[in-house]
Design a protein around this motif. Sequence first.
Motif, mmCIF file in Angstrom:
data_model
loop_
_atom_site.group_PDB
_atom_site.id
_atom_site.type_symbol
_atom_site.label_atom_id
_atom_site.label_comp_id
_atom_site.label_asym_id
_atom_site.label_seq_id
_atom_site.Cartn_x
_atom_site.Cartn_y
_atom_site.Cartn_z
ATOM 1 N N ARG A 72 2.248 1.953 -3.257
ATOM 2 C CA ARG A 72 1.337 2.435 -4.380
ATOM 3 C C ARG A 72 1.214 3.899 -3.996
ATOM 4 O O ARG A 72 1.262 4.633 -4.972
ATOM 5 C CB ARG A 72 0.086 1.610 -4.056
ATOM 6 C CG ARG A 72 -0.267 0.960 -5.041
ATOM 7 C CD ARG A 72 -1.532 0.505 -5.338
ATOM 8 N NE ARG A 72 -2.318 0.248 -3.915
ATOM 9 C CZ ARG A 72 -2.377 -0.801 -3.339
ATOM 10 N NH1 ARG A 72 -1.871 -1.739 -3.627
ATOM 11 N NH2 ARG A 72 -3.188 -0.950 -2.136
ATOM 12 N N ARG A 73 1.146 4.234 -2.667
ATOM 13 C CA ARG A 73 0.706 5.666 -2.320
ATOM 14 C C ARG A 73 1.922 6.420 -2.444
ATOM 15 O O ARG A 73 1.852 7.750 -2.803
ATOM 16 C CB ARG A 73 0.203 5.681 -0.700
ATOM 17 C CG ARG A 73 -1.027 5.344 -0.778
ATOM 18 C CD ARG A 73 -1.435 5.257 0.815
ATOM 19 N NE ARG A 73 -1.349 6.411 1.520
ATOM 20 C CZ ARG A 73 -1.570 6.827 2.543
ATOM 21 N NH1 ARG A 73 -1.594 5.630 3.599
ATOM 22 N NH2 ARG A 73 -1.352 8.004 3.449
ATOM 23 N N LEU A 74 3.178 5.933 -2.450
ATOM 24 C CA LEU A 74 4.327 6.702 -2.869
ATOM 25 C C LEU A 74 4.510 6.676 -4.349
ATOM 26 O O LEU A 74 5.573 7.372 -4.806
ATOM 27 C CB LEU A 74 5.558 6.153 -2.238
ATOM 28 C CG LEU A 74 5.794 6.097 -0.638
ATOM 29 C CD1 LEU A 74 6.736 5.307 0.050
ATOM 30 C CD2 LEU A 74 5.953 7.739 -0.375
ATOM 31 N N PHE A 127 7.090 9.187 4.140
ATOM 32 C CA PHE A 127 6.309 10.255 3.693
ATOM 33 C C PHE A 127 7.228 11.668 4.144
ATOM 34 O O PHE A 127 7.454 12.576 3.466
ATOM 35 C CB PHE A 127 5.236 10.435 4.216
ATOM 36 C CG PHE A 127 4.075 9.398 3.752
ATOM 37 C CD1 PHE A 127 3.731 9.777 2.345
ATOM 38 C CD2 PHE A 127 3.872 8.223 3.966
ATOM 39 C CE1 PHE A 127 2.759 8.758 1.584
ATOM 40 C CE2 PHE A 127 2.965 7.328 3.358
ATOM 41 C CZ PHE A 127 2.791 7.337 2.128
ATOM 42 N N ARG A 144 0.910 -1.155 -0.301
ATOM 43 C CA ARG A 144 -0.051 -0.059 0.063
ATOM 44 C C ARG A 144 0.937 1.272 -0.092
ATOM 45 O O ARG A 144 0.532 2.411 -0.515
ATOM 46 C CB ARG A 144 -0.839 0.090 1.258
ATOM 47 C CG ARG A 144 -2.321 0.770 0.937
ATOM 48 C CD ARG A 144 -2.963 0.426 2.410
ATOM 49 N NE ARG A 144 -2.606 1.136 3.576
ATOM 50 C CZ ARG A 144 -2.911 2.009 4.106
ATOM 51 N NH1 ARG A 144 -4.163 2.088 4.116
ATOM 52 N NH2 ARG A 144 -2.197 2.264 5.417
ATOM 53 N N LEU A 145 2.157 1.289 0.658
ATOM 54 C CA LEU A 145 2.745 2.315 0.836
ATOM 55 C C LEU A 145 3.694 2.465 -0.419
ATOM 56 O O LEU A 145 3.469 3.738 -0.897
ATOM 57 C CB LEU A 145 4.004 1.806 1.844
ATOM 58 C CG LEU A 145 4.658 3.004 2.735
ATOM 59 C CD1 LEU A 145 3.817 3.582 3.499
ATOM 60 C CD2 LEU A 145 5.705 2.257 3.535
ATOM 61 N N GLU A 169 5.142 1.734 -7.731
ATOM 62 C CA GLU A 169 4.687 0.474 -8.007
ATOM 63 C C GLU A 169 5.925 -0.033 -9.230
ATOM 64 O O GLU A 169 6.211 -1.091 -9.334
ATOM 65 C CB GLU A 169 3.753 0.352 -8.771
ATOM 66 C CG GLU A 169 2.298 0.530 -7.563
ATOM 67 C CD GLU A 169 1.783 2.009 -8.026
ATOM 68 O OE1 GLU A 169 2.628 2.960 -8.277
ATOM 69 O OE2 GLU A 169 0.673 2.134 -8.098
#
Lengths: 321, 240, 670
Positions: free
Chosen positions: B87-89, B203, B84-85, B92
């Motif tokens: 992806r959010r960053l 982040f 998930r991390l 991928e």
Amino acid sequence: MPDGLVLAAWLIAFAQALLYVALAPLLVGWVRKVKARLQNRRGASLFQPYADLRKLLIKETRVPHTASPLFRMAPYIVFVATWLAAATVPLVALDLPVARIADIIVLVGLLALARFFLALAGMDVGTAFGGMGASREMLISSLAEPAMLMAVFTLAMTAHSTSLESVMSHHLADGFVLRPSYLFALGALLLVALAECGRIPVDNPATHLELTMIHEAMLLEYSGRHLALMEWAAQVKLLLYGVLIANVFFPWGVGREFTPLALGLGLLAVLAKLALLGAALATAEHVMAKMRLFRAPAFLNLALLLALLGLLSHVILEIGA
Amino acid sequence: MTLALLPLLQQFVLLLAALVMFLSFVLLAQARLISAIHSFAWQGALVAAVTLTVAVAGETHHLYFSAILTLALKALLIPWMLHRLTRRLGLERHTEDLHWPTLAIMAAVVLVIFSYWLVTPMVAQGLAFTRNIIAVSLAVVLIGLLMMVVRQQAVAQVLGFMSMENGLFLAAVSATAGMPLVVELGVAFDVLVAMVLFGVFFFQIRESIDSLDVDRLNRLTETADPVGANPFATTDEVSQ
Amino acid sequence: MEMNPVLPLAGLAVALALASSAVSLLASREPRVLRWFAMPLIGLAGLAALAAGLWALLAGGSANATLPLGLPWQPWRVRADALSGLFLMIIGLVTVAVGIYGRSYVRGYERGRDSLTALGGFTGLFLTGMLLVTLADDAFLFMVAWEVMSLSSYFLVAFQHEYAANRRAAFLYLLMAHVGGLAILLGFGVLAAFGHGFEFAAMREAVLSPGWASVAFGLVFVGFGMKAGLMPLHAWLPEAHPVAPSYISALMSGVMLKMAVYGFVRVVFDLIGQVQWQWGVIALAVGCVSALMGVLFALMQTDLKRLLAYSSVENLGIVFIALGLSLVFLGTGHLLLGSLALVAALYHAINHALFKGLLFLGAGAILHGTHERDLEQMGGLLRRMPWTGAFFLIGCLSISALPPFNGFVSEWLIFQSALQAWQLESGVLRSIIPIASAVLALTGALVAATFVKVYGIAFLGQARSRHVRHARQGAVGMRVGMGLLAGLCVLFGVLPTQVIALIEPVSVQLLGGGLPESGAQGWLWLTPISSDTASYSAPLTILLLALIAGVAFWWFLRGVPRRIRRSDPWDCGFAPPSPRMQYTAASFAQPIRRVFGLLFAIDESRPAFDDPAPRYRLKLTDRAWALFYLPVARAVEAASRRVVRLQSGNVRVYLGWTLGTLLVLLWVIS
């Protein structure tokens, strides 16, 4: 061994060698058939490769103007060296005298001899594609051969012998043992077999797409019986690798005495194993895409790594003391 | 000790341990971040399988629990969080080519031999099984550390850290039939908290230097260097 | 007691070599002297050396003599035992071929400007030096012979000194040979100090502490390693070997490098004696690096002789891998395995002498016929020079370790001894040795790639330049010389049990044990450890190969239409291929260059898309220069800059230094 038995052993060895050349096209036909079915095609007959070979054998042979005598010798040498290498791998029975002529290292050497002449033949005519194929083949093989030898060494260190017979007998005598080293060696050998036989992630046997060819590029100028011999040698090589994997890692079923029953069972067992392996190969080719050339070293490095880990895990996990 | 004389379950543990080591190598050399996370998840699953096998072999019941815990945490939860991390960053498709991949692999091989050499005098003849497993676990720990050294990408470094923990856990489970449950729970909780903290940090790092390449962190020194003096003014320059 | 003819025969060889040298002095007046007298004498000297070597190996025992030469208190001693016999045999085999070949080859120089006196004279001295190295039984004679060998080969390297590159190569060679010689001398010094004498017999008796033994080992390893061209002490080799006349290159690569192996075996296995396994690990590691890097550099070369020189680095690396294995096994008390690895090393040394000699002679024949060393200009030579092509192919197959040729047997033996690593107690050694054998496997595969490239580019395809298209077939003598070595390559590959029986006395002499099982199953079967462990039957392999090929051929000739039609190449239907469309040597190596790219310092410039006259330039240098040699050179330069301050130019300052030195010396000796 009494003399009669020795004679029988040589006869069986001879029959086994003939069986290799006889069965090799069938395996290719089987792989193609399974692949066709996976692609929702009906596919050609199982025996199509035999028909192809026959057609090539009776066709006229053409030789380019620029070719040297080596070009005409090479198919014979390639075919014979591959065949002899195959003949030393136990197919249906153990304790055959041919296995004493050549151990695993000689087998790798004979395959290297065949490859040497194949690559030279590719360069002989002096076309761009031939040189390209030879250059690429030598790249692939120079990474695949050490991986193969190391995988084989793992087996040899377990059995304390480089003779394929001893390795198989040792394996049979131990019964079912989970060896991490065998698992790694198997993985390495599978990858090597894909690369060496020119199967899909490394080479594509079904295409003449110019820039991706390896094996086909070297055969481009061959025709007629020369081409038949080269193709046949490639088929024998595929069968050799199949039998090597099937019989060394899963030796159960191979005949241990020279009775018709044992030999028949051995043949049935090896055919069953090869059918499974062929189906697995077809499935793998179906789901994988061909890599571009400079990804292939990464693929082979994985084989090398697996073989290396096989050796290490043999030393670390399996010996103790 | 010959392998053929060991009970089948112990052979199975050795096989799984060897696979854990293999996955450490894969983690080390895997260029694609997402694939590396998957390898890590598989490694966790294998460690859980080892725990389960030891539990079955030794009939130690609390190990069933820790097997489930390991599977849930290391093979599912943490990989999912990392996934998930990334992806959010927006990472991928991130790949990171090691500068000298073969050298890193060779270094890892040397580490394996070194750990074997290290444990050789440790235990007497009869305990060769335990010793060999410990050698592999130590190798997994050291390769994890090596991964943190050679990787530039912060997420990959976290993977290295987590796989170190896998190695420790492997040693604990297979050599001593597991730690007390309290310790295990504590460690599991620690790992989880570490994961959350890492997530937050990522982040933060990216906010300040616009990259997760840890090599850039060394520019954040508080020297008289005009670039490092005022972090707010320099983000643009550094990111170029 | 019956007279042992080994020493007289060896003496005859030395005398013939010196005679050849002396005869050559007349060459400035009559150039044909070289062809009619000097080279045949070299060949005869080789024959005598071969006879002496074979006698020493077959008869066993050793012969000693003291020469009426040398210093009054240190007369020169000579001795011929199995070890020296083996190396006399190597010298003999290659020298006979060189003698036959050289007769035709030197004709090419008869009308040139180069001094034939120097060529013939130093060739004889070079051979003398090598013969005496194997015969010496004291450190004094050994070092004298060693220096004769090094110096005369220096002059041979500098033979065509009008080219700056040759002068530079020769100087580098001289410099490194002397640094190496110094290290050997110091090593002998350590041994002599403990043995109280410069005779080898005294050194053998010396009892060294492990520390001092290691010091002696380190010194001779550096010294002989430099001569053998082991990485990173190899830099002189690819410079020096290519620039000498080709048959001299064959002698240097085929024989002189073996003298380094001889010296190493003599000092470490014979004189020091108490072997430690750590030495083996060092030799193994250095051997692995040399083998792998050597072949990678060979693969990248486009100059044929330079390529062969790098391949010598690789082969000596393989020899030292085997020697390292032997040391490891001996140091851990496995006598049988130690002798197996030693036999493998010596077998490979013989093989390398044969096939590298053959390949250099072949390169010489190409050079002679086309005046070309650059692979990029060659092509299609098989049709112009069929005999050279056939012999060169045998050399390529042998060096690529393909069955049933000789290179394969020695590599097979090395693999067999490496695979016995499971017998070792130490787990670390057990895991290091298989990795070394993996490096050997990688090396072997890359060698095959290298020689596919060499043969494919040079002999197959179409000629890439005009003078190659009109290449001349070499003279009969050249073909006979090459044919001799090619035949030996096949023979040594097909009859391994006999060759091992020949080498075995060396192992018995040095280690006290041979390989009792190797021929136990009869001469057909080579079974180094036992028949269960591994077996290889080279005669049957070749028999079956020939048989099946014959049957297949016969079958095809009668069963199917035999007509063959000549046509243009198809080449996927492109335009008729021109020679410029062929793969070049550089493009053949490109994929491997890219995979192993980080090991080389590559300077490459590609043309732009719209360049009207595109040129591709590639320069590949050895990283060892930047990592190793340039720092040393800079350090020497910095040191000399310091020292130069002493040289003020003022006479009184110099006298002051003299006075000071005198005072210190008097104080010391008082």
